[in-house]
Motif scaffolding. Sequence first.
Motif, PDB file in Angstrom:
ATOM      1  N   GLN A 143       5.909  -8.455  -4.469  1.00  0.00           N
ATOM      2  CA  GLN A 143       5.582  -7.898  -3.929  1.00  0.00           C
ATOM      3  C   GLN A 143       5.937  -7.574  -2.325  1.00  0.00           C
ATOM      4  OE1 GLN A 143       1.475  -8.480  -4.040  1.00  0.00           O
ATOM      5  NE2 GLN A 143       0.928  -8.170  -6.295  1.00  0.00           N
ATOM      6  N   ILE A 147       7.946  -3.709  -0.107  1.00  0.00           N
ATOM      7  CA  ILE A 147       7.551  -3.217   0.703  1.00  0.00           C
ATOM      8  C   ILE A 147       8.145  -3.821   1.842  1.00  0.00           C
ATOM      9  CG2 ILE A 147       5.526  -3.955   3.234  1.00  0.00           C
ATOM     10  CD1 ILE A 147       3.844  -4.934   0.858  1.00  0.00           C
ATOM     11  N   ASP A 148       9.396  -4.182   1.865  1.00  0.00           N
ATOM     12  CA  ASP A 148      10.913  -4.402   2.938  1.00  0.00           C
ATOM     13  C   ASP A 148      11.847  -3.125   2.413  1.00  0.00           C
ATOM     14  OD1 ASP A 148       9.244  -6.818   3.788  1.00  0.00           O
ATOM     15  OD2 ASP A 148      10.832  -8.141   3.622  1.00  0.00           O
ATOM     16  N   ARG A 373       5.546  -4.177   8.742  1.00  0.00           N
ATOM     17  CA  ARG A 373       4.961  -4.031   7.154  1.00  0.00           C
ATOM     18  C   ARG A 373       3.591  -3.770   6.822  1.00  0.00           C
ATOM     19  NH1 ARG A 373       6.911 -10.238   6.141  1.00  0.00           N
ATOM     20  NH2 ARG A 373       9.571 -10.126   5.046  1.00  0.00           N
ATOM     21  N   ARG A 374       2.654  -3.875   7.690  1.00  0.00           N
ATOM     22  CA  ARG A 374       1.603  -3.185   7.460  1.00  0.00           C
ATOM     23  C   ARG A 374       1.643  -1.969   7.698  1.00  0.00           C
ATOM     24  NH1 ARG A 374      -2.240  -7.255   8.398  1.00  0.00           N
ATOM     25  NH2 ARG A 374      -1.824  -9.168   8.643  1.00  0.00           N
ATOM     26  N   THR A 376       4.552   0.405   7.499  1.00  0.00           N
ATOM     27  CA  THR A 376       4.722   0.397   6.030  1.00  0.00           C
ATOM     28  C   THR A 376       4.110   0.819   4.971  1.00  0.00           C
ATOM     29  OG1 THR A 376       7.627  -0.374   7.016  1.00  0.00           O
ATOM     30  CG2 THR A 376       7.295   0.398   4.309  1.00  0.00           C
ATOM     31  N   SER A 377       3.140  -0.727   4.869  1.00  0.00           N
ATOM     32  CA  SER A 377       2.730  -0.664   3.880  1.00  0.00           C
ATOM     33  C   SER A 377       1.616   0.672   3.370  1.00  0.00           C
ATOM     34  CB  SER A 377       1.737  -2.105   3.733  1.00  0.00           C
ATOM     35  OG  SER A 377       0.658  -2.125   4.657  1.00  0.00           O
ATOM     36  N   LEU A 380       3.229   3.279   1.949  1.00  0.00           N
ATOM     37  CA  LEU A 380       3.608   2.927   0.719  1.00  0.00           C
ATOM     38  C   LEU A 380       2.173   3.146  -0.170  1.00  0.00           C
ATOM     39  CD1 LEU A 380       5.473   1.831  -1.158  1.00  0.00           C
ATOM     40  CD2 LEU A 380       4.868  -0.455  -0.674  1.00  0.00           C
ATOM     41  N   ILE A 400      -2.984  -2.886  -0.154  1.00  0.00           N
ATOM     42  CA  ILE A 400      -2.026  -3.457  -0.316  1.00  0.00           C
ATOM     43  C   ILE A 400      -2.786  -4.746   0.967  1.00  0.00           C
ATOM     44  CG2 ILE A 400      -0.001  -4.462   1.032  1.00  0.00           C
ATOM     45  CD1 ILE A 400       1.296  -2.405  -0.021  1.00  0.00           C
ATOM     46  N   VAL A 428       0.879 -11.253   0.716  1.00  0.00           N
ATOM     47  CA  VAL A 428       1.104  -9.622   0.708  1.00  0.00           C
ATOM     48  C   VAL A 428      -0.247  -9.544  -0.651  1.00  0.00           C
ATOM     49  CG1 VAL A 428       2.009  -8.535   2.358  1.00  0.00           C
ATOM     50  CG2 VAL A 428       2.980  -9.203  -0.232  1.00  0.00           C
TER      51      VAL A 428
END
Length: 575
Positions: A143, A147-148, A373-374, A376-377, A380, A400, A428
């Motif tokens: 997961q 995300i990355d 990441r947060r 981006t999540s 996403l 997420i 995550v």
Amino acid sequence: MLMELTVRNFALIEEVHLSLELGLNILTGETGAGKSILLDAVSLILGGRASSDLVRSGAAKATIEALFAVPVADEFRELCEEYGVDLEDDQVLVVRELSAAGKNVCRVNGRMVTVQMLKRFGQYLMSMHGQHEHQTLTDPREQLMLIDAFGGEGLLPLREQVVASFRDFREARQKLRAARLGEQERIQRLDIVRFQLQEILEAKPRLGEDTDLEEERKRLAYAEKLYAASNSSYEHLYSGAGRSSSALDQLNQTIIDLESVVRYDDTLAPTLELVKTALVHVEEAAHTLRDYRDEVEFNPNKLSQLDERLNVLRRLRKKYGDTVEEILAYQDKLVHDLEALENHEENLERLTQELERTGNVLAKNAVALSKARRVTSERLAKAVMHELGELMMPNTQFAISFTQIQEEDGLPIGERCVHVTEAGIDRVEFLFSPNVGESLRPLAKIASGGELSRTMLALKTLLADADQVGTLIFDEVDTGISGRAAQAVAEKLAVVSVKRQVICVTHLAQVSSMADTHYLIEKSMEDGRTRTAVYALDDEARVREVARMISGTELTETTVRHASEMLERARRFKR
């Protein structure tokens, strides 16, 4: 994109050749016809695990060949340069051979590569998604990678910074732990280092000394033979040995004889000059031999001293290195170790400061990556819900969650110490709610097989643009769905195939009707052997195959008409 695929003597396949097109390529056939076998062959091209059991019975080897158009990613060309693979006509030919004896050969454009190297190439050539791959959606590590990958250039550089700073932090931590030896162990080590260093320093070895001493020893050990040979050679050349005349005397007489007759025949003149030249060289050699003879040394005491010195060097070589150069290098290491052991407290302080410094850098980079990441999540999650809405899951909620695991010996961040890896500090979990009014729960615990399949398709659809892989392969991504959901999946695959070549194995008529090119996989018995064959279907054959998928083996006018209508709707949708 994948342009050509040839499979020979692989499991049930004697020989299959496919010319694949852009757009949506559909593979259908009865259960057990060999669809999975064909995809197993494709997986070998991507560096999958091989076994000699896959070689067709009676054949010496199995061969899989795949011709691709060169991927657009610059990293692929850099990879080719790294491995010495030439790119011709913007095409890549990948060949995998498996012998019945167990030999495994991989080639890329004729260049031999390892399986691990082939896996690296495969990352840029195709993305393969099996019918059980949706299980990876429940793995937190997978997961995080999703995300990355979705974050792309906005996240991947931050992750690379975390990777680099984590390695610095890990190295600093290992050095500090190694330095924190027990006091007794440190003292013992200190005694050993001092003894070894003292032994080398007292011997005072010099670079090349052992070679020079060996040469000098040979001259002393064989002094009598050297004197006798040089003296005898001198006598033969210059002074004569016993009653015989020397070579010098004979050459002088030869010159006298020739000079007395050369005036009668001048063709002897060149020969006369050669003899005169020889006389000069013989005389010079004789003088050199005389000097060498006079300098030959007879010294048993010095020979004994050389033997003692060589024994000292041999003892050092047994302990500290095969050559004097290695011994001196080990001496330098001992000096460094001694300094570190004697300055133990100062060294611990320095290593502690280095660990703190690398930890601060890692913490800064890890927090920056976590924040990115947060963000981006959230994008996403919204994108996944949009995709799921188009896949007949309009009420689905997807989110997420981020957590960090506290660890006593972890990375200090603020008031806490958290577990850290090359991937950062985040753990995550994908959260899922398929129906209105239900709370979000872990995807692994609540989603059905069909929901997982569609979620996986949604993610792969979104990531297709992120990774820029030219070919996507889906093996029964429609598992666990039917009806309107199946139609939605079919339409989604058709949309994805506008930008990417898509190859899909399916049992659903709705999906197969969307094909730009439709292949039928059949199994037959010939001469007592089972064979699998693949055919590209024309329009009429497509109607029959879609009708079979609707009703089973028995075709009726109704199912044929239904299939024709389904194919026509698919054509209208794609237009």
